[in-house]
Write an enzyme that holds these catalytic residues in place. Structure first.
Site, short mmCIF file in Angstrom:
data_model
loop_
_atom_site.label_atom_id
_atom_site.label_comp_id
_atom_site.label_asym_id
_atom_site.label_seq_id
_atom_site.Cartn_x
_atom_site.Cartn_y
_atom_site.Cartn_z
N TRP A 169 0.73 -1.15 -0.02
CA TRP A 169 0.08 -0.04 0.03
C TRP A 169 0.83 1.27 -0.02
O TRP A 169 0.33 2.45 -0.35
CB TRP A 169 -1.00 0.00 1.23
CG TRP A 169 -0.34 0.09 2.36
CD1 TRP A 169 0.67 -0.40 3.09
CD2 TRP A 169 -0.84 1.09 3.58
NE1 TRP A 169 1.02 0.09 4.15
CE2 TRP A 169 0.16 0.99 4.82
CE3 TRP A 169 -1.98 1.89 3.74
CZ2 TRP A 169 -0.05 1.47 6.03
CZ3 TRP A 169 -2.17 2.39 5.01
CH2 TRP A 169 -0.87 2.47 6.11
N GLU A 209 0.60 -3.50 12.65
CA GLU A 209 0.43 -4.65 12.46
C GLU A 209 0.90 -5.48 13.88
O GLU A 209 1.04 -6.93 13.72
CB GLU A 209 1.51 -5.13 11.49
CG GLU A 209 1.15 -4.64 10.02
CD GLU A 209 2.43 -4.69 9.15
OE1 GLU A 209 3.39 -4.99 9.23
OE2 GLU A 209 1.93 -4.52 7.86
C1 BGC Z 1 5.03 -1.95 7.30
C2 BGC Z 1 3.91 -1.70 6.31
C3 BGC Z 1 4.78 -1.36 4.99
C4 BGC Z 1 5.71 -2.56 4.70
C5 BGC Z 1 6.42 -2.15 3.34
C6 BGC Z 1 6.05 -2.95 7.07
O1 BGC Z 1 6.77 -2.99 8.11
O2 BGC Z 1 4.19 -2.10 8.56
O3 BGC Z 1 2.87 -0.78 6.39
O4 BGC Z 1 3.74 -1.63 3.79
O5 BGC Z 1 6.46 -2.46 5.87
O6 BGC Z 1 7.06 -1.07 3.49
#
Ligand code: BGC
Length: 796
Positions: free
Chosen positions: A378, A513
């Site tokens: 995203w 997350e």
């Molecule tokens: C983040 C995500 C992001 C991904 C790639 C992850 O550590 O939590 O929001 O899309 O890294 O950059």
């Protein structure tokens, strides 16, 4: 830790910061370059990322031409993925077009075989050229200088150029320059599991990793003086061709091919103080190139033939970069250090996107490293798109094109999960199917992003609507845009479940997350609500303004006329929880019941440290957040909430956020500025602006944090510059930090660039391009811009 800019400051070196090789500024053009002084093998992988050259079609890491033990070289071609021999699809580490060795009197000039007396590299951000100048000591006290220049052309995205110059500084010597294309490349797979404390020196850091093979050679030969290496990716079956020409005056030339490489050798007898030069041109073609029909080999050969000489190609590249910078530049009068960081970020954004290819997007590390395996998240729509939208709208359109190109894959993802419509993959590569692994690379931790981080589908809808609002490109909106909006709206309606009078979204993960399997994540629900209503509104506009097009689209996707009303109805019933007593938006059902774990420890950058006992994988039961979730919602849909609600929620969640993603600080800076917390915002801006120059996440060697680069630009323009594009048009509400004198940048609005030159007490604007006047809003007051006339506005 010092910022990269400060490291070059002679005063800071005199004060003994002990660094031998630092990113730093060029003495003459401090804000337009990044410089490495001295050779430090511990910092070499960092500089490989920082010094990536590219043009959106490919990126090449800044490795030394002859490499060093522990090097992590890589050339990555946008869209060239392969899944053979690796559990997760990789952006392929493609044939190496730099591959060179230089010998003087039989001694190989490299950082281990010869003594490094001086070493300096400088990345010219203005022209995308990496310059190298190394002086090696030879046995007996003589010295030889090696200078190189390299770029991946922005004037011709199929072309890469390298110039090598060798000077025997104080003796006559026999010089050999060997340079070619090396097809023997592999991707890192994963580090074998060692006992926890095992630490490797720089020279062993990568050689223990399991490696994946993605390429086979299908031909390596010379026709006359032009060589071609042809390779094929094993699983995806893509054909790659690299053509090579090489010129060197006054030397004896030999050429050679092996099964996976081609090379030219030049032998020179060089007098004392004399310099010899070899110029190398490389043409690249692949079988996935957008709109290409002729065989790769022919196209690669054409590229080197039409390039002419190194100097011609360099001039064309420089002119193309000059054109890009006209609209892309963003600078701060009164703070060179920040200007350098902004230009460094913009440089990496410019080499990440290809406006001519609507079938590729930008991975989390762009084309600068293997981190995240080149997968697309995203990040593109939420973090990167605004930069392109406001400075390079063609590139923004191409990035959205990728989501339409991969819509069939998104339909498969939806079907695999038991719904109709289209659901975009959390991690996407060439097809749009889900590529997100289930486990961490060491196999220890299971994560659920592929199953649960559904919000990406609404984020893409958000980007489509933003693109159309800023550009006014209704042809796109009513074409590819509508198809995506309708198909994804269908997915949401089926993914929601009934709960009494409401609809709910269960078992999801928001941007934070740290918390999985949650119900009714506020960010997701609100974005879905917005998405469903926007899809219905686009349908209604089309039924008034583009009936025929709507008719065709409905026929092609089998859309029933009753469905859009169902989208609105579903939006109205979707739960969006806010605490009625205090006005805090609950991040998800039950978030307020999680154990409150206070943040009590901060690092040297003022960023929180995880409390002892916790790791990123066991914060589920706590109130700690990885990155903005509700705050991201406030950033994306500010008009949906009052200032009081935004302030309250910002303060509540900011205290709980660990910023374990590099996306986090810039968003906190922007929202912080909007709610009046400018002191904290400046700290977050620093963190974002120097994430790679200072390596403040500690993993720059794996690739650039491209989302953070774009976030940095957003803080400058949208945060301090106060840019907003909403229903009333384009607004500027500047509020610069006290130490900045002026902030200068451009934004495209409805197809025309507006130059902004913002100060504390006044702001100047100029509308470029032919056409009618444009009304903007500055510090809340309407201002009319006539083309070519500079308008000055006094601060209220
Ligand atoms: C983040 C995500 C992001 C991904 C790639 C992850 O550590 O939590 O929001 O899309 O890294 O950059």
């Amino acid at each position: 830790m010092h910022s990269a800019y400060m490291q070059t400051n002679p005063a800071s070196r005199a004060s003994g910061d002990g660094e031998t090789a630092n990113a730093a500024t060029h003495p003459r053009e401090p804000t337009w370059s990044v410089v490495e002084h001295g050779w430090n093998p511990q910092r070499a992988n960092y500089f490989e990322t920082i010094f990536t050259v590219g043009n959106g079609r490919l990126g090449t890491r800044g490795s030394l031409e002859e490499r060093h033990t522990g090097a992590l070289p890589g050339t990555f071609i946008a869209g060239v993925y392969d899944a053979y021999d690796s559990p997760v699809i990789d952006l392929v580490n493609a044939p190496d077009w730099l591959d060179s060795e230089i010998f003087v009197d039989g001694l190989r000039l490299d950082t281990e075989s010869a003594q490094v007396i001086e070493h300096r590299r400088s990345l010219d951000l203005r022209s995308g050229v990496l310059h190298r100048d190394t002086v090696f000591g030879l046995p007996g006290g003589a010295r030889a200088r090696l200078r190189t220049e390299r770029f991946a052309s922005t004037a011709d995205r199929d072309l890469c150029c390298l110039r090598i110059e060798v000077t025997c500084l104080d003796h006559a010597g026999a010089v050999t320059v060997r340079t070619g294309i090396d097809g023997n490349r592999r991707n890192l797979e994963r580090l074998p599991t060692y006992r926890e404390q095992t630490a490797f020196g720089h020279e062993r850091k990568w050689d223990k990793w399991a490696k994946s093979t993605h390429l086979v050679s299908v031909g390596a030969r010379f026709d006359g003086a032009v060589g071609v290496l042809e390779s094929r990716t094993i699983d995806s079956g893509l054909d790659l061709a690299f053509a090579l020409t090489c010129s060197g005056e006054g030397g004896r030339r030999h050429q050679r091919s092996r099964h996976d490489g081609i090379e030219v050798q030049w032998h020179f007898d060089v007098g004392p103080g004399e310099t010899v030069r070899v110029d190398k041109l490389v043409g690249l073609a692949t079988s996935r190139d957008h709109l290409a029909v002729r065989p790769e080999r022919e196209r690669a050969l054409d590229t080197v033939a039409r390039a002419g000489s190194f100097d011609t190609a360099a001039a064309a590249n420089r002119a193309a970069w000059d054109r890009q910078w006209v609209d892309a530049d963003c600078s701060v009068v009164g703070d060179d250090r920040v200007t350098q960081a902004l230009r460094f970020a913009i440089y990496h954004l410019l080499i990440a996107a290809n406006p001519d290819d609507p079938t590729v997007s930008i991975g989390a590390k762009a084309l600068s490293g293997e981190g995240y395996r080149g997968h697309v998240f995203w990040d593109t729509e939420v973090m990167l798109l605004p930069f392109f939208l406001f400075t390079q709208p063609r590139a923004a359109r191409a990035l959205l094109g990728y989501r339409h190109h991969t819509l069939p894959g998104a339909r498969e993802v939806a079907a695999d999960n038991g719904t109709g419509g289209a659901r975009f993959a959390w991690e996407s590569a060439d097809t749009g199917r889900e590529e997100c692994p289930r486990y961490t690379p060491d196999g220890k931790e299971r994560f659920y992003t592929r199953e649960e981080e559904l919000h990406i589908t609404a984020d893409i809808a958000y980007a489509i609507i933003r693109y159309a609002a800023v550009t006014g490109d209704d042809d796109y909106l009513f074409g590819q845009g509508a198809e995506i909006l309708f198909e994804t709206a269908r997915f949401w309606v089926q993914r929601c479940t009934e709960d009494g009078d409401s609809l709910v979204l269960r078992t999801v993960m928001g941007p934070d997350e740290f918390h999985s399997h949650v119900d009714n994540n506020a960010f997701t629900n609100k974005l879905v609500h917005w998405h469903l209503r926007q899809a219905a509104a686009v349908y209604e506009r089309m039924s008034r303004e583009r009936r025929e097009r709507l008719h065709d689209l409905m026929a092609s996707i089998g859309l029933d006329p009753s469905e859009p009303a169902g989208w609105r109805a579903a939006a109205d019933r979707l739960r969006a929880p806010t605490d009625p007593d205090c006005g805090v938006i609950e991040q998800f059902d039950g978030y307020f019941d999680r154990t409150v774990v206070p943040i009590v420890d901060w690092d040297a950058h003022g960023m929180p440290r995880l409390p002892v006992r916790y790791s990123p994988f066991d914060c589920e039961a706590t109130s700690l957040l990885k990155q903005p979730d509700v705050v991201m919602l406030l950033h994306m849909l500010p008009d949906e909430y009052s200032m009081a609600t935004r302030r309250l929620n910002y303060e509540f969640y900011e205290q709980r956020t660990m910023h374990k993603s590099s996306l986090s600080p810039s968003i906190h800076a922007i929202v912080g500025l909007q709610v009046g917390d400018s002191r904290t915002a400046q700290r977050y801006f620093e963190r974002s602006a120097f994430v790679d120059l200072d390596d403040n996440q500690g993993n720059t060697e794996e690739g650039i944090h491209i989302a953070s680069a774009a976030g940095t630009w957003q803080v400058a323009t949208h945060g301090f510059g106060g840019v907003r594009a909403d229903a009333d048009g384009l607004r500027f509400t500047p509020a610069l930090p006290g130490s900045w004198q002026r902030l200068r940048f451009s934004v495209h609005w409805r197809g025309r660039p507006v130059r902004a030159d913002l100060g504390h007490r006044d702001a100047r604007f100029e509308l470029l391009g032919a056409g009618p006047p444009v009304r903007i809003i500055v510090w809340g007051e309407p201002v009319t811009l006539e083309p070519g006339v500079v308008v000055e506005v006094a601060a209220p």
